[in-house]
Write a protein that holds these residues in place. Sequence first.
Motif, short mmCIF file in Angstrom:
data_model
loop_
_atom_site.label_atom_id
_atom_site.label_comp_id
_atom_site.label_asym_id
_atom_site.label_seq_id
_atom_site.Cartn_x
_atom_site.Cartn_y
_atom_site.Cartn_z
N VAL A 22 48.56 14.89 37.01
CA VAL A 22 50.01 14.97 37.24
C VAL A 22 50.23 15.33 38.70
CG1 VAL A 22 52.15 16.12 36.58
CG2 VAL A 22 50.38 15.69 34.86
N ASN A 27 57.01 18.74 36.64
CA ASN A 27 57.74 17.62 36.05
C ASN A 27 57.73 17.64 34.52
OD1 ASN A 27 55.23 16.63 35.40
ND2 ASN A 27 55.50 14.65 36.39
N SER A 28 57.11 18.67 33.93
CA SER A 28 57.15 18.74 32.46
C SER A 28 58.58 18.95 31.97
CB SER A 28 56.24 19.86 31.95
OG SER A 28 56.68 21.10 32.42
N TYR A 31 60.11 16.02 30.39
CA TYR A 31 59.53 15.56 29.15
C TYR A 31 60.26 16.23 27.99
CZ TYR A 31 55.77 13.61 26.33
OH TYR A 31 55.04 12.88 25.43
N THR A 33 60.99 17.59 24.66
CA THR A 33 60.20 17.96 23.48
C THR A 33 61.09 18.50 22.36
OG1 THR A 33 59.81 20.05 24.60
CG2 THR A 33 58.05 18.43 24.70
N ASP A 60 58.88 29.06 25.15
CA ASP A 60 59.10 27.79 25.84
C ASP A 60 60.21 27.85 26.88
OD1 ASP A 60 58.48 25.17 26.35
OD2 ASP A 60 58.21 24.72 24.22
N HIS A 77 64.26 21.29 25.11
CA HIS A 77 62.88 21.79 25.08
C HIS A 77 62.59 22.78 23.96
CE1 HIS A 77 63.43 20.26 29.24
NE2 HIS A 77 62.26 19.73 28.97
N THR B 210 48.38 18.84 38.47
CA THR B 210 47.94 19.36 37.17
C THR B 210 46.89 18.41 36.62
OG1 THR B 210 50.15 20.23 36.76
CG2 THR B 210 48.69 20.03 34.85
N ALA B 213 46.48 17.79 31.48
CA ALA B 213 47.77 18.09 30.85
C ALA B 213 47.93 17.29 29.54
CB ALA B 213 48.92 17.75 31.79
N TRP B 214 48.92 17.68 28.82
CA TRP B 214 49.35 17.00 27.61
C TRP B 214 49.52 15.50 27.88
CZ3 TRP B 214 49.37 18.00 22.81
CH2 TRP B 214 50.28 17.41 21.92
N ASP B 215 48.90 14.68 27.05
CA ASP B 215 48.96 13.23 27.26
C ASP B 215 49.13 12.60 25.88
OD1 ASP B 215 48.97 10.93 28.71
OD2 ASP B 215 46.80 10.80 28.96
#
Lengths: 116, 398
Positions: A22, A27-28, A31, A33, A60, A77, B210, B213-215
């Motif tokens: 990454v 940048n999570s 995403y 969730t 979280d 999230h 990173t 990571a989660w993939d």
Amino acid sequence: MPKYEAPRLDRPWREANPGGVVLEPGNSVTYITGTWRVMRPVRDLAQCTQCLICWIMCPDAAITIEEGKVTGFDYDHCKGCGICATECPVNVKQPHAVTGQMGKVIQMVPETDYTS
Amino acid sequence: MVTSKYMPLDGANAVSQAMRQIDPDVVAAYPITPQTAVVQNFSQYVADGIVHTEFVAVESEHAAMSACVGASAAGARVMTATSANGLALMWEMLYIASGLRLPIVMTVVNRALSSPLNIHCDHSDSMGARDSGWLQLYAETGQEAYDNTIQAIRIAEHPDLLLPVMSCQDGFITGHGVERVGILPDEAVREFVGEYKAKFSLLDVDNPITMGAWDFTDYYFEHKRQQTEAMNNAMPIVRAVSEEYERLSGRPQPIVDYFGMDDAEYAIVVLSSTAGTSRAVARQLRAQGWKVGVVKPRVFRPFPAQEIIEAIKGCKAVAVLDRAISFGALYGSGPLFTDTCSALYNLGVTGLPIVNYIYGLGGRDTLPSMIESVYRDLRQVAESGDRGAPVRYLGLRE
């Protein structure tokens, strides 16, 4: 309006980063969730004492805060784990504004909105 | 070409010498017979200040490969070594190393996997890891183990590849067998491997990244497709590095080594030290007028299908010798056999009688008389037109 730029799902395999590295820090947040959630935490903000225990316990970072005050949940999230509802130490004096039930300021209800 | 200095070394020591000359940034390893000598010698170089390597004495092989993954992700040039159950304990991390595209180089001194408990040579350890995304080189001699180790660094770190490499040699047979090994000058090796500049580094604080990571369902598949593409395109890289090393050392570095294959009617396909025994027998038989040959892949992953099939397709009968069983595979054959058969079909070769011999499990001696019996069997297969048992056992008490 989406709050974040969603991950690029149109990139062919050749353009993916090798090994899944990454390259953009943090940048999570892009995403989403929250769609995993089956139970949704709801808060009666008027009866909340602003003790911030939910903010401390949330694994979280999904308790939203403005100027030191809890404003609600980041439902993009929040995965609905229920830790905030379990840890909330304050009982409502009037029926809960969202559920109409007695009990805690934060309560869990079945998720029905899967858009975020 | 530079001049090698010849020394009496066992295969493990030969690898230690290569590691001394490569002088990697980090070595994390745990002792296990018959690998122990590799890292034991190397740790002496660390203690004596001959290398600048950070040596991590870990508590298990799982930790060894984990430390290697971490160090490699940090941008270091990383090496390790193991055998048998140690490799098995690394299993989880093998896939993490290759999946993260970390160019770690590991010597595997091949040893039988328990159970029953055995410390001697067969290929059940590294063959189990053949689908783990590591390249695999198999050395016939201590010399090849030395040469492969140095080449492995350049292969693994090639910017178009970035995959870990397993450099294998036979436990005890070459690992503890002393032979004449040509060692390149230190500067020549240092220049050949060069400086490693990692494409991504966790320690590059100006460019934070990173790794691991989660993939999820939305990208994992694309990353695996990239990984298999890298492996599919690895052979030209292996070949280019081998040719460069051949020019430097003056020692031939074929992807697949051939003996007598220009006119061979009967061929043995075999990895590692038994290729030497086979070649000695083939030489004797050829002196008696038999047209026999030996095909020895030095590279097993990626599988050199073209190189093997081109050599054997004109034969009257072929034997593939496997020092491991792929339990439950076709007829209970070995991995070299199943891959060779699948390559034959896919390259359009039909009707070639091919048989599999499982040999040398748990270090069982493979004698010249046994290899000779394989060539005799092959002649019988060709002359009778009856393949007979597809999988046979060499040196087993029947």
